[in-house]
Structure formats: C-alpha cells, structure tokens
Design an enzyme around this catalytic site. Structure first.
Site, PDB file in Angstrom:
ATOM      1  N   LYS A  33       0.741  -1.157  -0.102  1.00 17.46           N
ATOM      2  CA  LYS A  33      -0.027  -0.201  -0.005  1.00 17.46           C
ATOM      3  C   LYS A  33       0.786   1.050  -0.066  1.00 17.46           C
ATOM      4  O   LYS A  33       0.442   2.121  -0.617  1.00 17.46           O
ATOM      5  CB  LYS A  33      -0.806  -0.068   1.075  1.00 17.46           C
ATOM      6  CG  LYS A  33      -0.214   0.486   2.440  1.00 17.46           C
ATOM      7  CD  LYS A  33      -1.395   0.605   3.565  1.00 17.46           C
ATOM      8  CE  LYS A  33      -0.692   0.880   4.977  1.00 17.46           C
ATOM      9  NZ  LYS A  33      -1.031   0.211   5.922  1.00 17.46           N
ATOM     10  N   ARG A 128      -7.282   1.438  16.644  1.00 20.96           N
ATOM     11  CA  ARG A 128      -7.696   1.654  15.359  1.00 20.96           C
ATOM     12  C   ARG A 128      -8.718   0.438  15.425  1.00 20.96           C
ATOM     13  O   ARG A 128      -9.760   0.178  16.246  1.00 20.96           O
ATOM     14  CB  ARG A 128      -6.543   1.382  14.327  1.00 20.96           C
ATOM     15  CG  ARG A 128      -7.043   2.217  13.151  1.00 20.96           C
ATOM     16  CD  ARG A 128      -5.998   2.264  12.112  1.00 20.96           C
ATOM     17  NE  ARG A 128      -5.575   0.877  11.514  1.00 20.96           N
ATOM     18  CZ  ARG A 128      -4.364   0.797  10.585  1.00 20.96           C
ATOM     19  NH1 ARG A 128      -3.675   1.715  10.360  1.00 20.96           N
ATOM     20  NH2 ARG A 128      -4.172  -0.359  10.174  1.00 20.96           N
TER      21      ARG A 128
HETATM   22  C1  LIG Z   1      -0.278  -0.452   6.865  1.00 26.78           C
HETATM   23  C2  LIG Z   1      -0.448  -1.537   7.531  1.00 26.78           C
HETATM   24  C3  LIG Z   1       0.839  -2.468   7.426  1.00 26.78           C
HETATM   25  C4  LIG Z   1       1.882  -2.548   7.077  1.00 26.78           C
HETATM   26  O1  LIG Z   1       2.731  -1.198   7.755  1.00 26.78           O
HETATM   27  P1  LIG Z   1       4.233  -0.920   7.290  1.00 26.78           P
HETATM   28  O2  LIG Z   1       4.472   0.063   8.514  1.00 26.78           O
HETATM   29  O3  LIG Z   1       4.343  -0.404   5.986  1.00 26.78           O
HETATM   30  O4  LIG Z   1       5.073  -2.172   7.601  1.00 26.78           O
HETATM   31  C5  LIG Z   1       0.287  -3.737   8.333  1.00 26.78           C
HETATM   32  N1  LIG Z   1      -0.872  -3.987   8.823  1.00 26.78           N
HETATM   33  C6  LIG Z   1      -2.002  -3.355   8.622  1.00 26.78           C
HETATM   34  C7  LIG Z   1      -3.350  -3.543   9.098  1.00 26.78           C
HETATM   35  C8  LIG Z   1      -1.862  -1.922   8.139  1.00 26.78           C
HETATM   36  O5  LIG Z   1      -2.742  -1.206   7.857  1.00 26.78           O
END
Ligand SMILES: *Cc1c(COP(=O)(O)O)cnc(C)c1O
Length: 358
Positions: A33, A128
């Site tokens: 993402k 969250r």
């Molecule tokens: C964005 C996200 C991740 C990955 O986060 P990083 O900091 O890029 O490793 C993992 N799990 C969830 C639920 C996320 O929203």
C-alpha cells in the site's frame, strides 16, 4: 519529475527481512500500500520470499494478481459490507472485526464458490481496528468456525503503532499470543496464523524476544523505504537499501538570495506560519516537484552532498545548494531518497512518471 524504483534493491531488502523472520518462524506478508500498489513491487516482494501480498486497497491486490503474482492476497484494511463481493474475489484473506461484515463475506464467498480466509483483529490498545472485548472475540471466532461455511478462520492478529502510536513490545506480543491460545481453546483446534503487526513489530525479531506463537508479520516500510528501523529505533541496518525509491527532479532556478524572507510574515499557502533562520545570502535552487507530489518536504533525503531541502510549496521545492559539490544550473537533475510518506504520495500521484530499474 521521475520516481525511480530499483527492483533489485527492493528484492534484496525483502530477502533480508524475510530471512530474518523465517529464522524466527515468522512469515512475511509484503505490504504494497505504501508504494501505490505498484504490481512490479509486489512481484519483487514475491521473488524476495514473502508469503503473501498485502494491501489496504483492493485495486492494489487486483493489479498484483493481473500482473502475475501467485502468492495469496491479503486485504489488510478491514473491509466494508458493501465491498464483500469484490473482497472475496480480490483477496484470499482479509482482516476483520465485525460479525455483520463477516456474514456478508460468507454470503459473497458462497455465491462465488470460494472459501475466504479470515483473521480476526484484536484491539490491544492502539485504538484503530480490532475487537476489544474478549467475550466478543471468542463469540466471533465461534461464529465463523461453526456457522460460516464459506469462511475459514485462519487466526487472529493485531495492529499497533498507528493511531495510538503504541509500541509492539514483547509484553504486547505475549498478550496476543495468550489471546491466541485462549481462542484456540474456545474453538477446540489450533490457529494457523497469529499476525503480530507491521514493520514496527520487526524489532522483536531483531531482539530475539518475539513469542514463538506469533508466526506472521505484515511488512511494508522496512522493505520499501527501510528508514525507520535506523532513524527512529536505533537499529543498525547496513543490510537494507535506503534508496529503493528515488525522486529525480529538474532544476528550474539557481540564484543567490537572502535566507530570511523580506517583509511582514503572514501564513504560507498551507496555513502554516513558518519560522525562518537568517543565514545571510546563500545560493539556492528550485526543482520541479512540490507538496502536491510528495506531501512532506522534510521527509525527502537529498542524495547529493551539500544539498538541503529548506521548504516547498505545491509545485516547487526550495533547496540550499551553497555547499553543493558542483555548480548547479537550470536543467540539471537532483536526486532524493525519501521516507515513507513521500513514497506513498509520489507512487500514487497521477503526474508522477515511474521508471523501474534493476
Ligand atoms: C499499513 C499496514 C501494515 C504495514 O505497515 P508498514 O508500517 O508499512 O509495515 C500492516 N498491517 C496493517 C493492518 C496496515 O494497515
């Protein structure tokens, strides 16, 4: 302006992270993402040893699949009921916290003739997504296990270090492990996946204090920009490339100017009232990229010594180049590595020209 993405460096970073996790019995879902879901990046993560491709956006997963990614796809933003049909097609697994949405996913999977994997998110304090009440966790697990024939309860997971900025300490991981054990008792069988968080949980692997029960992480930043481990947490990470993503922007103007604005200071275009340090007259340059492209000028990392980012507006980045090693001229190109936020903006911005190198 060009965003150059080095796919061999990305694959190498992936391997460095996945091999360390693998040694601790932890699989890694590669999270795309942060790089706009670029399918080329998903394929590099697949080649580098990830167990899943993950994103918060279904379009990212669909594009990765269309580009030939074979790993199971994981939807890591809890889905909405209205998205159920698309979720079960685009993703093999999703993270969930609401029984009503799970019901819709079950129906959608049934209608599509698919079996959809489910990870129930536990709320451990970051506030969250996630189920806060343990009775609700047990009840939801039993509901999926006994009544939702088209869903498969894969396991439980947690997210930390996002809204509440809560650290994934060994204690928090132990809490998740204990919750996993109690959930297993409730459903009368073992869980396949206990997913201990994102990049911020990787220090548990490095410190060797990740509970054995945790067997998955979902990692983006550590692989993509690879800066937080060193900059924020003080881990030495010479083995990671910090320049997988490089912005290249053309110099538009080079002039000697005062460093302190002249006149009455009001607000800038983004409603900030910045403070300026008077360093006398210095040579500065403007390059053709701005906040609309990358959001956060202070998170750009100039790759040329003696070049410093001193500010930006929507479409201009202003640099102090007094100490640059060469006489810059309009038409020259300057390169910048970056932290997570500029990567996220640049890779999703419609005007970015993305170039892949190896
Ligand atoms: C964005 C996200 C991740 C990955 O986060 P990083 O900091 O890029 O490793 C993992 N799990 C969830 C639920 C996320 O929203």
């Amino acid at each position: 302006m060009i965003l150059e993405v080095n796919l061999s460096k990305l694959e190498s970073n992936t391997r460095e992270i996945t091999s360390r996790c693998e040694a601790a019995g932890v699989t890694v879902a590669g999270v795309v993402k942060g790089c706009g879901g670029l399918p080329e990046c998903a394929l590099a993560m697949e080649a580098g040893g990830c167990s899943h491709i993950a994103s918060s956006r279904l379009g990212h997963l669909e594009r990765a699949r269309a580009a030939g990614a074979r790993l199971p796809m994981m939807m890591i933003r809890i889905p909405g009921a209205s998205e159920a049909e698309r979720v079960v097609r685009a993703a093999d697994i999703s993270l969930n916290s609401e029984a009503s949405v799970l019901r819709r996913l079950d129906e959608a999977a049934g209608a599509a003739g698919l079996r959809h994997g489910v990870v129930l998110m536990a709320e451990l304090g970051d506030l969250r997504e996630g189920i806060w009440n343990e009775g609700e966790m047990r009840g939801t697990a039993l509901l999926v296990e006994r009544e939702m024939k088209n869903l498969r309860l894969l396991g439980i997971g947690v997210n930390l270090g996002c809204y509440g900025s809560i650290a994934p300490t060994a204690e928090k991981m132990e809490e998740l492990a204990a919750l996993a054990r109690r959930t297993e008792e409730a459903i009368g069988r073992g869980l396949e996946m206990v997913s201990g968080g994102a990049s911020t949980s990787f220090p548990r692997i490095l410190d060797g204090d990740m509970p054995r029960k945790i067997n998955n992480l979902r990692i983006g930043e550590n692989i993509l920009t690879a800066r937080d481990l060193e900059d924020l947490w003080g881990y030495r990470t010479d083995y990671l490339h910090k320049d997988v993503f490089v912005m290249k922007a053309e110099v538009l103007e080079v002039k000697e100017k005062p460093t302190h604005p002249i006149g009455e200071i009001m607000f800038d275009a983004f409603r900030n009232k910045p403070v300026y340090v008077d360093r006398g007259v210095r040579r500065r340059a403007i390059v053709a990229a701005g906040k609309l492209d990358y959001g956060w000028p202070e998170q750009l990392v100039p790759l040329e010594p003696g070049v410093e980012v001193i500010g930006a507006s929507s479409d201009h980045t202003i640099l102090d180049v007094e100490d640059a090693g060469r006489a810059l001229r309009p038409g020259d190109v300057l390169s910048f590595a970056m932290c997570y936020a500029p990567m996220a903006y640049l890779s999703s911005a419609p005007d970015t020209e993305i170039v892949f190198v190896r």
